[in-house]
Design a protein around this motif. Structure first.
Motif, short mmCIF file in Angstrom:
data_model
loop_
_atom_site.label_atom_id
_atom_site.label_comp_id
_atom_site.label_asym_id
_atom_site.label_seq_id
_atom_site.Cartn_x
_atom_site.Cartn_y
_atom_site.Cartn_z
N HIS A 28 92.96 37.03 16.71
CA HIS A 28 92.07 36.01 16.18
C HIS A 28 92.10 34.76 17.04
N ASP A 32 88.94 32.89 18.79
CA ASP A 32 88.58 31.50 18.59
C ASP A 32 88.40 30.75 19.90
N ASP A 65 77.34 35.89 13.36
CA ASP A 65 77.68 34.51 13.02
C ASP A 65 79.17 34.39 12.74
N ALA A 66 79.74 33.27 13.15
CA ALA A 66 81.14 33.00 12.84
C ALA A 66 81.30 32.79 11.35
N PRO A 67 82.48 33.14 10.78
CA PRO A 67 82.67 32.96 9.34
C PRO A 67 82.66 31.50 8.92
N ASN A 68 83.02 30.59 9.84
CA ASN A 68 83.05 29.16 9.52
C ASN A 68 81.81 28.47 10.09
N PRO A 69 81.06 27.75 9.28
CA PRO A 69 79.86 27.06 9.75
C PRO A 69 80.18 26.12 10.91
N HIS A 71 80.83 26.96 13.97
CA HIS A 71 81.56 27.62 15.05
C HIS A 71 80.60 28.49 15.86
#
Length: 407
Positions: A28, A32, A65-69, A71
């Motif tokens: 992970h 990132d 799409d990334a799980p966190n807005p 990103h």
């Protein structure tokens, strides 16, 4: 699977499901740090993502799409295509490759992709006026046609770059934006590369290292052939004896134990002889035994088993080669190594075009079926082995060589 079709990969180190349906912290962390808006970092991560250093290739990354807005998007799957035309026009290549990518995108629910051309023949486009958006040349034309074909299927090419080789200080340039270019950082320092190395995933120097794993050893195959009829006759006799005793599972159990012992012995450095290969081929002809072995792809002995399947793929002739190659392909598929799975499936289908399991796996790979979906086959194998009294999930593969006279 033609030679210029895709090598598909689900690279765990870029945020996708791993072969074990999970991710480590390091994986992970690598995901990132890989930003899809940094072309240099993306390009040097390509060898780790496809498992080897590509040459004369179009590499396509499917985004989600990334799980966190806020990103950057995450790379969900990677496909590699040959740029050797084999007499086909670039327009024809672009159409075929766009269709394959669109299939994967449909399976993944994705609508955006990135592309990298790695080709020693490409030449950097000349600088244009500061505000010009024109990029010319054969590679740009191929990418433009590729993008047009994708757009017809509501998949959009968000970025495309070219580089002659993935090496430190090589220049890269955009195929969509004039005057956007830069220098590659050291590929060995890529966080994705480091994550792969730390997790024991090899990054091969080129695709030939994959094909070498399944290239037939004709001399050994001839030696195996000399023992094969006798080995199959003895296996048939043992099975008939077990049936007369009312214990057919006894035959399956001992045949499976023999294969497990051979995996352990080979993993410990033992020589794989021609008579042993013939015995293993005879055992793999039994569907109960063969189906149970798919379970090894999800256990701690997966790597050792994979090595034996590769050795047998090189040593066995005909449909027996297809059985071994299919086991190899399944194991590679489950750990996300699409390129090796594709090479092994090609070997299996070349040996036996009607091999049902090879056909099933090739279809799954071509259409982008995720590795974890196919884990059911391994669980089925665990159940078969359990019914034979063998726990493939926990039992160590060791001991002395089975006494064939007792089988």
């Amino acid at each position: 699977m033609p030679d210029n079709t895709d090598d598909a990969q689900w690279p765990a180190s870029t945020g996708t499901p791993s072969a074990a349906s999970g991710h480590t912290y390091e994986e992970h962390a690598a995901a990132d740090r890989l930003h899809v808006d940094d072309p240099g970092q993306l390009i040097v991560a390509v060898p780790a993502m496809v498992g080897f250093i590509p040459q004369r290739s179009l590499v396509v990354a499917v985004l989600r799409d990334a799980p966190n807005p806020g990103h950057s998007p995450i790379i969900d799957a990677v496909l590699r295509f040959d740029l050797e035309t084999d007499g086909r026009s670039r327009r024809g290549l672009a159409a075929a490759y766009a269709q394959a990518v669109a299939q994967i995108c449909a399976a993944e629910g994705a609508s955006e992709v990135l592309a990298v051309i790695v080709d020693d023949r490409v030449r950097e486009s000349r600088r244009t006026r500061r505000h010009s958006a024109t990029v010319t040349g054969p590679s740009a034309a191929l990418v433009a046609e590729f993008a047009r074909r994708l757009a017809q299927r509501e998949v959009f090419l968000e970025g495309a770059w070219a580089v002659q080789a993935i090496e430190k200080d090589q220049r890269w340039w955009s195929l969509l934006e004039a005057n956007r270019r830069g220098m590659l950082p050291d590929p060995a320092a890529s966080m994705v590369t480091v994550a792969h190395v730390l997790n024991g995933r090899p990054i091969r120097s080129d695709r030939s290292e994959l094909t070498d794993l399944v290239t037939p050893d004709h001399e050994l195959a001839q030696q195996v052939t000399a023992f094969l009829d006798t080995a199959c006759a003895l296996a048939h006799e043992r099975y008939a004896t077990a049936v007369r005793r009312g214990d057919p599972d006894g035959y399956h159990r001992r045949a499976l134990e023999n294969i497990l012992w051979q995996i352990a012995d080979t993993d410990s450095g033992g020589a794989l002889t021609a008579p042993a290969c013939a015995d293993l081929a005879a055992a793999l002809r039994d569907r109960t035994v063969r189906d149970s072995l798919f379970a090894l792809a999800v256990g701690e002995h997966a790597a050792a088993a994979e090595n034996l399947w590769a050795a047998l793929t090189r040593a066995l002739p005909g449909s027996d080669r297809a059985d071994a190659a299919t086991l190899l392909a399944y194991s590679a598929y489950l750990r996300g190594d699409g390129p090796l799975a594709g090479v092994a499936l090609q070997a299996a289908l070349d040996a036996d075009p009607a091999h049902s399991m090879a056909i099933l796996l090739e279809t799954a790979l071509r259409t982008g079926l995720r590795p974890e979906v196919l884990r059911r086959l391994a669980y089925s194998g665990l159940g078969i082995a359990a019914e034979l009294g063998i726990d493939l999930g926990t039992e160590p593969m060791s001991g002395t060589a089975p006494d064939h006279t007792a089988l």
